[in-house]
Every structure is written in structure tokens, then in C-alpha cells.
Design an enzyme around this catalytic site. Structure first.
Site, mmCIF file in Angstrom:
data_model
loop_
_atom_site.group_PDB
_atom_site.id
_atom_site.type_symbol
_atom_site.label_atom_id
_atom_site.label_comp_id
_atom_site.label_asym_id
_atom_site.label_seq_id
_atom_site.Cartn_x
_atom_site.Cartn_y
_atom_site.Cartn_z
ATOM 1 N N SER A 17 0.822 -1.213 0.000
ATOM 2 C CA SER A 17 0.000 0.000 0.000
ATOM 3 C C SER A 17 0.858 1.266 0.000
ATOM 4 O O SER A 17 1.878 1.351 0.688
ATOM 5 C CB SER A 17 -0.891 0.001 1.248
ATOM 6 O OG SER A 17 -1.525 1.251 1.380
ATOM 7 N N SER A 19 -0.484 4.065 1.012
ATOM 8 C CA SER A 19 -1.124 4.962 1.984
ATOM 9 C C SER A 19 -0.182 5.460 3.080
ATOM 10 O O SER A 19 -0.222 6.649 3.423
ATOM 11 C CB SER A 19 -2.350 4.284 2.605
ATOM 12 O OG SER A 19 -3.340 4.111 1.616
ATOM 13 N N THR A 64 -9.282 -0.949 2.681
ATOM 14 C CA THR A 64 -9.271 -1.270 1.257
ATOM 15 C C THR A 64 -9.665 -2.732 1.063
ATOM 16 O O THR A 64 -10.110 -3.396 2.009
ATOM 17 C CB THR A 64 -7.899 -0.901 0.642
ATOM 18 O OG1 THR A 64 -7.962 -1.065 -0.766
ATOM 19 C CG2 THR A 64 -6.775 -1.746 1.198
ATOM 20 N N LYS A 68 -14.120 -3.263 2.479
ATOM 21 C CA LYS A 68 -14.894 -2.010 2.492
ATOM 22 C C LYS A 68 -16.348 -2.230 2.912
ATOM 23 O O LYS A 68 -16.930 -1.393 3.595
ATOM 24 C CB LYS A 68 -14.833 -1.332 1.121
ATOM 25 C CG LYS A 68 -13.468 -0.733 0.819
ATOM 26 C CD LYS A 68 -13.489 -0.031 -0.528
ATOM 27 C CE LYS A 68 -12.176 0.649 -0.819
ATOM 28 N NZ LYS A 68 -12.217 1.411 -2.070
ATOM 29 N N ASP A 105 -14.297 7.621 -2.285
ATOM 30 C CA ASP A 105 -13.856 7.210 -3.626
ATOM 31 C C ASP A 105 -14.426 8.114 -4.718
ATOM 32 O O ASP A 105 -13.716 8.524 -5.643
ATOM 33 C CB ASP A 105 -14.270 5.761 -3.904
ATOM 34 C CG ASP A 105 -13.358 4.757 -3.226
ATOM 35 O OD1 ASP A 105 -12.229 5.122 -2.870
ATOM 36 O OD2 ASP A 105 -13.786 3.600 -3.058
ATOM 37 N N ALA A 131 -19.132 -3.209 -11.459
ATOM 38 C CA ALA A 131 -20.206 -2.763 -10.562
ATOM 39 C C ALA A 131 -19.910 -3.209 -9.134
ATOM 40 O O ALA A 131 -20.818 -3.446 -8.351
ATOM 41 C CB ALA A 131 -21.551 -3.307 -11.034
ATOM 42 N N GLY A 133 -17.430 -2.696 -5.449
ATOM 43 C CA GLY A 133 -17.405 -1.668 -4.405
ATOM 44 C C GLY A 133 -16.960 -0.311 -4.921
ATOM 45 O O GLY A 133 -17.581 0.717 -4.603
ATOM 46 N N ALA A 134 -15.906 -0.267 -5.716
ATOM 47 C CA ALA A 134 -15.410 1.023 -6.205
ATOM 48 C C ALA A 134 -16.411 1.658 -7.162
ATOM 49 O O ALA A 134 -16.652 2.869 -7.124
ATOM 50 C CB ALA A 134 -14.052 0.839 -6.884
ATOM 51 N N GLY A 243 -5.507 5.609 -11.977
ATOM 52 C CA GLY A 243 -6.150 6.042 -10.745
ATOM 53 C C GLY A 243 -5.206 6.515 -9.648
ATOM 54 O O GLY A 243 -5.631 6.645 -8.488
HETATM 55 P P1 NDP Z 1 -14.543 -5.441 -6.220
HETATM 56 O O1 NDP Z 1 -13.944 -6.771 -5.928
HETATM 57 O O2 NDP Z 1 -15.587 -4.911 -5.294
HETATM 58 O O3 NDP Z 1 -15.229 -5.470 -7.681
HETATM 59 C C1 NDP Z 1 -14.507 -6.001 -8.758
HETATM 60 C C2 NDP Z 1 -15.243 -5.711 -10.055
HETATM 61 O O4 NDP Z 1 -14.405 -6.124 -11.135
HETATM 62 C C3 NDP Z 1 -16.565 -6.472 -10.211
HETATM 63 O O5 NDP Z 1 -17.466 -5.667 -10.929
HETATM 64 C C4 NDP Z 1 -16.128 -7.709 -11.015
HETATM 65 O O6 NDP Z 1 -17.180 -8.264 -11.753
HETATM 66 C C5 NDP Z 1 -15.127 -7.067 -11.939
HETATM 67 N N1 NDP Z 1 -14.162 -8.006 -12.514
HETATM 68 C C6 NDP Z 1 -13.163 -8.664 -11.873
HETATM 69 N N2 NDP Z 1 -12.455 -9.406 -12.740
HETATM 70 C C7 NDP Z 1 -13.017 -9.218 -13.961
HETATM 71 C C8 NDP Z 1 -12.742 -9.738 -15.251
HETATM 72 N N3 NDP Z 1 -11.724 -10.589 -15.471
HETATM 73 N N4 NDP Z 1 -13.502 -9.328 -16.278
HETATM 74 C C9 NDP Z 1 -14.533 -8.468 -16.071
HETATM 75 N N5 NDP Z 1 -14.851 -7.959 -14.866
HETATM 76 C C10 NDP Z 1 -14.095 -8.327 -13.824
HETATM 77 O O7 NDP Z 1 -13.309 -4.440 -6.345
HETATM 78 P P2 NDP Z 1 -13.344 -2.845 -6.182
HETATM 79 O O8 NDP Z 1 -14.575 -2.360 -6.819
HETATM 80 O O9 NDP Z 1 -13.105 -2.473 -4.777
HETATM 81 O O10 NDP Z 1 -12.042 -2.395 -6.998
HETATM 82 C C11 NDP Z 1 -12.076 -2.303 -8.417
HETATM 83 C C12 NDP Z 1 -10.809 -1.625 -8.906
HETATM 84 O O11 NDP Z 1 -10.767 -0.265 -8.479
HETATM 85 C C13 NDP Z 1 -9.507 -2.252 -8.421
HETATM 86 O O12 NDP Z 1 -8.592 -2.223 -9.496
HETATM 87 C C14 NDP Z 1 -9.044 -1.307 -7.331
HETATM 88 O O13 NDP Z 1 -7.648 -1.325 -7.166
HETATM 89 C C15 NDP Z 1 -9.500 0.022 -7.906
HETATM 90 N N6 NDP Z 1 -9.673 1.068 -6.904
HETATM 91 C C16 NDP Z 1 -8.886 2.200 -6.987
HETATM 92 C C17 NDP Z 1 -9.032 3.219 -6.086
HETATM 93 C C18 NDP Z 1 -8.169 4.442 -6.196
HETATM 94 O O14 NDP Z 1 -8.161 5.241 -5.247
HETATM 95 N N7 NDP Z 1 -7.480 4.651 -7.309
HETATM 96 C C19 NDP Z 1 -10.009 3.137 -4.987
HETATM 97 C C20 NDP Z 1 -10.813 1.930 -5.012
HETATM 98 C C21 NDP Z 1 -10.621 0.941 -5.930
HETATM 99 P P3 NDP Z 1 -18.128 -9.413 -11.135
HETATM 100 O O15 NDP Z 1 -19.188 -8.688 -10.357
HETATM 101 O O16 NDP Z 1 -18.650 -10.135 -12.305
HETATM 102 O O17 NDP Z 1 -17.253 -10.272 -10.248
#
Ligand code: NDP
Length: 276
Positions: A17, A19, A64, A68, A105, A131, A133-134, A243
Site C-alpha cells: 500500500s 497509503s 481497502t 470495504k 472514492d 459494478a 465496491g469502487a 487512478g
Molecule cells: P470489487 O472486488 O468490489 O469489484 C470487482 C469488479 O471487477 C466487479 O465488478 C467484477 O465483476 C469485476 N471483474 C473482476 N475481474 C473481472 C474480469 N476478469 N472481467 C470483467 N470484470 C471483472 O473491487 P473494487 O470495486 O473495490 O475495486 C475495483 C478496482 O478499483 C480495483 O482495481 C481497485 O484497485 C480500484 N480502486 C482504486 C481506487 C483508487 O483510489 N485509485 C479506490 C478503489 C478501488 P463481477 O461482479 O462479475 O465479479
């Protein structure tokens, strides 16, 4: 002499991290002495680890992946943004010892786009991939910032539908199937909110999604963003950003919640970018 205030980021894994570095750099701007460490907690240990941290004098925590949702659930009070998202990336200690959950976020993304990159989001037709958490954290903020329409496409379509239903603006927010990406036409704002880059799998996306003057943004940064940004550039995107700026902006929001002062993010962002 009093001990420096204690802060931490909880994740699993969390060793790499940025952070701690970001918060120490912010603290130096104000001459604040603080300790900021990483705490690796498995999901089943998360709630106990958080309560133990605050019981031992912790003053604030970032949260993180994958915690979350759990952070949101264990808090006693929740900000509007956290409530909308159903997840929290910041925990603050209330004067009576209870915990408050926040989600920064969405604000962080929009500030990075509009203030650092000087993008005007008003009137854009936006596509959001993912769709999770982020995505839930940023969807409302993109709409508040003026995007005209938001199309949400998720590998698991039910999750995209649930997010669109929660937003409740059917005239502006649509969902489509991942299998249908090649038939959707083009967008002028594409946000990758999937974790595909972090997980190492990458995405296979049609070039046709990228409009002539499109802005493409990956919430991921570093190596995790390379594939999406390369695709965006190959497809002719006008801008392709990762990001890292969002990370620094969300950290600044946490810092302001804990210390009541807003740091200057630009030198910290530039130092991280140089080290990238
Ligand atoms: P989650 O685990 O909550 O969600 C992951 C998402 O990615 C889901 O929608 C999942 O789909 C999809 N996914 C995963 N693998 C694939 C794939 N191979 N093909 C298509 N869709 C895929 O993670 P977060 O939402 O927390 O994080 C998402 C991203 O955002 C990460 O890269 C994280 O590092 C980044 N992030 C960056 C931040 C910043 O400050 N820059 C802050 C927060 C997050 P499904 O529902 O089908 O599983």
C-alpha cells in the site's frame, strides 16, 4: 511528550500500500507527527482487528480490498456517500468512542478528473465497466458531476442491475450485457472500475467503444492499469489516465476528516508519479 497519533490502513493483502507514504507526506506539510501502518487482516479477523486498533488508541483508519463492505457494516454512523455505496474506505472515531464510516472514492475520482486533469464531465455519455465496491463509490459522483448518461456493464449482470436500481434514475442510467460490448457504439468517457488488472487477467475490450475524443480512466494504477491504458490509446482515446491521482485525492479526504486540514495533493502526486 505525548505519543504521535496512530493511523492504519486495513487490507488483505496490504503490504504494498502507498497509503503510509501518502499520509506521512501530508503530515509533514503541517508538522504533524503521526504513525501510519499497514494491518493485514483476513476477512474473518477484520472486525476484531479494527475494534482492537481503536481500543488501543487508534485515531483513524483507511480500509481497502476486501474489507470495504465489512467496514461499512461495523460502523455506528455512516456518511451519505458511504450509505449510497454500501461500503466505506475511511473510519473515524467519534467523541463518544463509536465509529463513523465514510466513502471518499467518488469525490476523489471527480476531483482528480476535474481539478488535476481539468476535465469537464458535463454532458458526457459515460460507460462504467464493473459494478463492485469502487463502482458503487463513484457512480453517484459521476452523475453529480454532470455526466449525461451512465451505462453500467458488469461481467455479472445482476450486480449492474442492482446498482442501477439503487441509483434510480432510469432516464440517465442504463445497464447492458458484457457479451454485447461490441454492439454498444462509442462513449466519450469510459471508466474501468473492474479489478481485472489487479487480478492479472486483463480485459478483452472492443476498440469500437472509444469515441473520437474519449477520455478513458482506470481506477487501478501502476502495472494493474497498463493493459486498459494501452487499449485506450490503441483505440484512439484523447486521454488515458490511471487512478493514482484518485488514490491521492481520496487519501486527502481521509486526512481532512482526521486532522481538520486539507493537504496540498499535487507535490505528493508528483513524487509518486516520478517513482512510478
Ligand atoms: P470489487 O472486488 O468490489 O469489484 C470487482 C469488479 O471487477 C466487479 O465488478 C467484477 O465483476 C469485476 N471483474 C473482476 N475481474 C473481472 C474480469 N476478469 N472481467 C470483467 N470484470 C471483472 O473491487 P473494487 O470495486 O473495490 O475495486 C475495483 C478496482 O478499483 C480495483 O482495481 C481497485 O484497485 C480500484 N480502486 C482504486 C481506487 C483508487 O483510489 N485509485 C479506490 C478503489 C478501488 P463481477 O461482479 O462479475 O465479479
Amino acid at each position: 511528550m505525548s505519543q504521535p497519533s496512530q493511523f492504519a490502513v486495513f487490507g488483505h493483502p496490504i503490504a504494498h500500500s502507498l497509503s503510509p507514504r501518502i499520509h506521512q507526506a501530508f503530515a509533514r506539510q503541517f508538522g504533524i507527527a503521526l504513525e501510519y501502518r499497514t494491518i493485514d487482516a483476513a476477512p474473518e479477523d477484520f472486525a476484531a482487528a479494527v475494534h482492537g486498533f481503536f481500543a488501543a488508541g487508534g485515531a483513524g483508519a483507511n480500509v481497502t480490498l476486501p474489507h470495504k463492505g465489512a467496514a461499512f457494516a461495523l460502523a455506528d454512523e455512516r456518511s451519505e456517500a458511504a450509505t449510497r455505496a454500501g461500503s466505506a474506505n475511511v473510519l473515524t472515531l467519534l467523541p463518544d468512542g463509536r465509529l463513523a464510516a465514510h466513502n471518499t472514492d467518488g469525490d476523489g475520482l471527480v476531483r482528480d478528473l476535474t481539478e488535476r486533469h481539468r476535465a469537464d464531465l458535463r454532458g458526457h455519455d459515460a460507460l462504467m465497466l464493473g459494478a463492485g465496491g469502487a463502482a458503487r463509490g463513484v457512480a453517484w459522483s459521476l452523475l453529480d458531476a454532470g455526466v449525461q448518461t451512465l451505462t453500467i456493464v458488469n461481467r455479472t449482470p445482476e450486480t449492474a442491475d442492482a446498482l442501477a436500481d439503487a441509483i434510480g434514475e432510469p432516464a440517465r442510467v442504463h445497464t447492458r450485457y458484457w457479451d454485447d460490448l461490441a454492439n454498444l457504439g462509442s462513449y466519450d468517457l469510459i471508466v474501468n472500475a473492474t479489478s481485472a488488472g489487479v487480478l492479472g487477467g486483463g480485459l478483452q475490450l472492443p476498440l469500437s467503444l472509444v469515441g473520437a475524443r474519449a477520455l478513458c480512466y482506470d481506477l487501478a494504477y501502476g502495472n494493474a492499469a497498463i493493459g486498459f491504458l494501452a487499449w485506450a490509446k490503441a483505440a484512439g482515446a484523447r486521454y488515458a489516465w490511471d487512478g493514482l491521482g484518485m488514490l491521492v485525492e481520496t487519501a486527502a479526504d481521509a486526512f481532512a476528516l482526521w486532522h481538520g486540514r486539507r493537504p496540498d495533493t499535487e507535490p505528493v502526486y508528483q513524487a509518486l508519479r516520478t517513482a512510478d
